[in-house]
Each structure stands twice: as C-alpha cells, then as structure tokens.
Motif scaffolding. Structure first.
Motif, PDB file in Angstrom:
ATOM      1  N   ASP A 207       0.798  -1.177   0.029  1.00 13.99           N
ATOM      2  CA  ASP A 207       0.122   0.131  -0.136  1.00 13.99           C
ATOM      3  C   ASP A 207       0.912   1.524   0.120  1.00 13.99           C
ATOM      4  OD1 ASP A 207      -2.134  -1.609  -0.018  1.00 13.99           O
ATOM      5  OD2 ASP A 207      -2.718  -1.351   2.169  1.00 13.99           O
ATOM      6  N   GLU A 208       1.770   1.051   0.655  1.00 15.25           N
ATOM      7  CA  GLU A 208       2.775   2.332   0.892  1.00 15.25           C
ATOM      8  C   GLU A 208       3.531   2.593  -0.599  1.00 15.25           C
ATOM      9  OE1 GLU A 208       4.558   5.692   2.297  1.00 15.25           O
ATOM     10  OE2 GLU A 208       3.339   4.310   3.250  1.00 15.25           O
TER      11      GLU A 208
ATOM     12  N   LYS B 130       0.856   4.053  -2.883  1.00  8.79           N
ATOM     13  CA  LYS B 130       0.476   5.434  -2.323  1.00  8.79           C
ATOM     14  C   LYS B 130       1.602   6.332  -2.947  1.00  8.79           C
ATOM     15  CE  LYS B 130      -0.737   6.047   1.771  1.00  8.79           C
ATOM     16  NZ  LYS B 130      -0.802   5.974   3.447  1.00  8.79           N
TER      17      LYS B 130
END
Length: 188
Positions: free
Chosen positions: A171-172, A175
């Motif tokens: 997810d990082e 993002k």
C-alpha cells in the motif's frame, strides 16, 4: 451386407469391470470412502515442487548456496503447516496470498537538473510475483519462530487475513506511486 454386432460401450465397460457401478445424472453419488478422503499433509517426497510453477519460483528464491533440496523441504513443510492450520488444500491459499501481495509498480529515482524525482515504473507479471514472494520471505524472517517453514506458513496466512507487514508495504508503494504519477512521463 455385413452382419455387425452392435454393443453399447457402457455394456462393454460394465462387463470388463464387474464391481464398477454406473451413476446416472439423476442419482446421488455414493458417500466417499476412507481412501477417497484427502489428507492435506505434505511431505518432501509427496510434494513435487517442480510441477507447480509458483512453488518452483518460491523454492528458487528461498534457496541459499545451491541447496535446492533443503529449500524444497522447507516449502513442503510449509504446505503441511498450512494444511494443518486451515484444514484445506494449501496450494490455492499460497496462490491467493502471493496475488494479494503483488505490487503493480516500483519507484525509481531520476536526477533531473538539480532535483531528484521518484518515477513510477509498472511491473510485469513475473517482476510483481518475484517482489511479492521476496517481501513474504523477508517478513517471515522477522517472525519469532525458529522453524523457517512454520514462519513462512504463518506469514502466508497473515497475508490472507490482511494483517501482514507485506500488505502495508504494498500500500505504501502504491501511495508513493500515486503521489508521483506526474513524473511517469519522465524518461529513465
């Protein structure tokens, strides 16, 4: 005109196998016997990792110093632990865990002028699979258990449950890629 005896293939099959039973579509199948019940215990000799491409890939990434048999044994034991913990076939679970952990892109730094920019680069299927497996192996190394196969099994199940550091890492990554999507047109 020749005289041909017409026999039904079903009759021939029944005559060749006296204890074979034909089940019609309207009938219910017989209950499974003890031999038909499948055990999800894997042993190094019962699991051929070379037949499944994902397991082969995991073995290659787990292998150290050319010790393939040791890595294959770790994967077989991992599958056994997953089978015990979930009481289901572990192979689809491994596929699903790797699929959940796959990133779509990677970031590469590019210096242009006086500043450094992060450029998102899409990954192909093999690259994203490799990255997901490496993240799972790295996360399993941080676990407290001494047995590597048990650590891998618990990490795969943690990815499936959604509480693994691998998913937060993915997810990082996404993002950061979304934030820097304006740099996607920069040539590397």
């Amino acid at each position: 005109m020749r005289n041909m005896s017409m026999t039904c293939p079903l009759e021939e099959q029944q005559s060749s196998h006296p204890d074979a039973k034909v089940i019609l579509p309207s009938q219910a199948p017989p209950p499974p016997t003890n031999a038909a019940l499948k055990s999800y215990m894997y042993a190094p000799e019962s699991l051929p990792p070379r037949q499944d491409p994902l397991l082969h890939f995991i073995v290659n990434l787990l292998m150290r110093d050319g010790k393939r048999a040791t890595a294959e044994r770790y994967i077989a034991n991992m599958m056994g632990h997953m089978g015990k913990l979930t009481n289901t076939d572990p192979l689809p679970l491994v596929y699903e865990a790797v699929e959940l952990a796959k990133p779509v892109l990677r970031m590469q730094s590019r210096k242009q002028g006086g500043k450094t920019m992060q450029v998102p680069i899409p990954l192909n299927e093999r690259q994203s699979t490799r990255r997901a497996i490496m993240w799972i192996i790295e996360a399993s190394r941080r676990r407290a258990d001494r047995d590597i196969s048990r650590r891998l099994a618990v990490e795969m199940l943690a990815v499936l449950e959604g509480n693994s550091s691998v998913l937060s890492r993915k997810d990082e990554q996404h993002k950061i890629g979304t934030i820097n999507r304006a740099n996607a047109s920069v040539r590397i």
